[in-house]
Design a protein around this motif. Structure first.
Motif, mmCIF file in Angstrom:
data_model
loop_
_atom_site.group_PDB
_atom_site.id
_atom_site.type_symbol
_atom_site.label_atom_id
_atom_site.label_comp_id
_atom_site.label_asym_id
_atom_site.label_seq_id
_atom_site.Cartn_x
_atom_site.Cartn_y
_atom_site.Cartn_z
ATOM 1 N N MET A 195 24.350 91.443 31.305
ATOM 2 C CA MET A 195 23.472 92.369 30.798
ATOM 3 C C MET A 195 23.818 92.788 29.453
ATOM 4 O O MET A 195 22.802 92.969 28.858
ATOM 5 C CB MET A 195 23.452 93.626 31.899
ATOM 6 C CG MET A 195 23.060 93.305 33.396
ATOM 7 S SD MET A 195 21.549 92.771 33.627
ATOM 8 C CE MET A 195 21.917 91.042 34.007
ATOM 9 N N ALA A 223 21.535 88.087 37.733
ATOM 10 C CA ALA A 223 20.709 89.453 37.473
ATOM 11 C C ALA A 223 21.121 90.264 38.672
ATOM 12 O O ALA A 223 21.161 91.665 38.671
ATOM 13 C CB ALA A 223 19.212 89.523 37.422
ATOM 14 N N LYS A 239 17.858 96.096 36.942
ATOM 15 C CA LYS A 239 19.349 96.120 36.664
ATOM 16 C C LYS A 239 19.403 96.809 35.318
ATOM 17 O O LYS A 239 20.267 97.266 35.187
ATOM 18 C CB LYS A 239 20.083 94.720 36.752
ATOM 19 C CG LYS A 239 20.523 94.353 37.988
ATOM 20 C CD LYS A 239 21.759 94.970 38.384
ATOM 21 C CE LYS A 239 22.018 94.683 39.955
ATOM 22 N NZ LYS A 239 22.469 95.699 40.749
ATOM 23 N N LEU A 240 18.520 96.304 34.297
ATOM 24 C CA LEU A 240 18.755 96.724 32.892
ATOM 25 C C LEU A 240 18.066 98.220 32.817
ATOM 26 O O LEU A 240 18.944 98.854 32.126
ATOM 27 C CB LEU A 240 17.680 95.892 31.872
ATOM 28 C CG LEU A 240 18.508 94.291 31.748
ATOM 29 C CD1 LEU A 240 17.257 93.672 30.990
ATOM 30 C CD2 LEU A 240 19.577 94.542 30.768
ATOM 31 N N GLY A 260 24.303 91.779 38.203
ATOM 32 C CA GLY A 260 24.187 92.540 37.110
ATOM 33 C C GLY A 260 25.059 91.805 36.009
ATOM 34 O O GLY A 260 25.598 92.787 35.165
#
Ligand code: G4P
Length: 285
Positions: A93, A87, A139-140, A90
């Protein structure tokens, strides 16, 4: 941040998640790839049983890759959809969105066949503290909108975060308690930093970690601390590391607290290399 998990807090955490489950299609259960069993909530299967679930092994960058593959196979064998991610960087994802969509495909297809307009999959991230829930949400979301750290008892208005066109996330994760009734689980959680201001003795945790590394990852240990060999005597091993790193008290005596702190700091920062504390094959033991 350390959370005191009293029975009242546990009941509240459970209630809060149960409330949120009403609005979502998929539960994203986040665990630490270095300890995929110990970093799960003991009641998770019961709490989210009726929702499709994606098991996500986070911090894969710090875990032993061979073991991560083994764990993914193990979870798949148990009927879970499971993926590993990093995460922080990233990585993974896209897989989260794709896997979430996959989990509800049948249900959504049926609805669409009935004439219901297609919509994004709604997901909730759940997990024990420190597995990386906030990092993943950030991150999302691609910007820092999720708060880091956990604040049990503080409820904020529920917000959805759009992740592309096909996924929507609740902005606050579901925070659940770890399994602490087992001493070994506690030591693993403390060794990885999941329990930061440990209620466990620092030296005990370092002894556990060093014994484990000496048995399973001896080369990494030797390299990091410049050890000629790894003594089977744990006190000797402590002495050697303490000496090499200058963790000394007056009179040249080894400062064991300082040595333990140093070992754990380096282990948590990934400086002793990648490792996984748990093997799915040994789980039943
Ligand atoms: P939480 O919401 O589940 O409690 O966890 P959070 O996102 O706060 O993450 C806990 C710690 O784990 C953070 O480090 C975070 O940076 C780190 N982390 C999260 N995902 C990953 C990952 O995939 N790989 C690695 N290596 N680390 C990860 P911290 O030291 O507590 O904070 P900071 O140094 O990032 O400020």
């Amino acid at each position: 941040m350390t959370i005191q998990w009293f029975p009242g807090h546990m009941a509240k955490a459970r209630r809060q998640i149960t409330e949120k489950l009403k609005f979502i299609d998929v539960v994203i259960e986040l665990v630490d790839a270095r300890l995929p069993a110990s970093s799960r909530n003991p009641m998770i299967d019961e709490i989210v049983s009726h929702k499709p679930r994606l098991l996500v092994l986070n911090k894969a960058d710090m875990a032993d890759e061979t073991m991560t593959r083994k764990w993914l196979q193990y979870f798949e064998g148990k009927g879970f959809k499971a993926i590993s991610i990093n995460a922080q960087a990233g990585q993974g994802m896209k897989e989260i969105a794709a896997a979430s969509k996959d989990l509800v495909k049948e249900k959504f297809d049926k609805l669409i066949a009935k004439g219901v307009k297609p919509r994004a999959v709604r997901a909730l991230i759940v997990g024990i503290p420190n597995v990386g829930k906030s990092t993943l949400i950030n991150k999302l979301a691609k910007k820092n909108i999720a708060k880091t750290g956990d604040r049990p008892g503080v409820t904020t208005a529920q917000q959805w975060i759009k992740v592309g066109k096909e996924l929507e996330l609740l902005d606050t994760p579901g925070v659940l308690w770890p399994k602490f009734e087992d001493q070994l689980v506690g030591q693993r959680l403390a060794a990885t930093g999941a329990i930061k201001d440990s209620i466990l003795n620092l030296q005990d945790v370092a002894v556990y970690a060093l014994r484990f590394l000496a048995e399973h990852y001896p080369k990494q240990l030797q390299e990091r601390f410049g050890l000629e060999f790894i003594s089977e005597d744990i006190v000797e091993l402590f002495d050697e590391i303490g000496k090499r790193r200058g963790c000394l008290m007056g009179g040249g005596m080894i400062d064991y607290d300082k040595t333990a702190e140093l070992v754990l700091r380096e282990l948590r920062a990934g400086k002793i290399g990648r490792f996984t504390f748990e093997d799915p094959e040994l789980l039943e033991e």
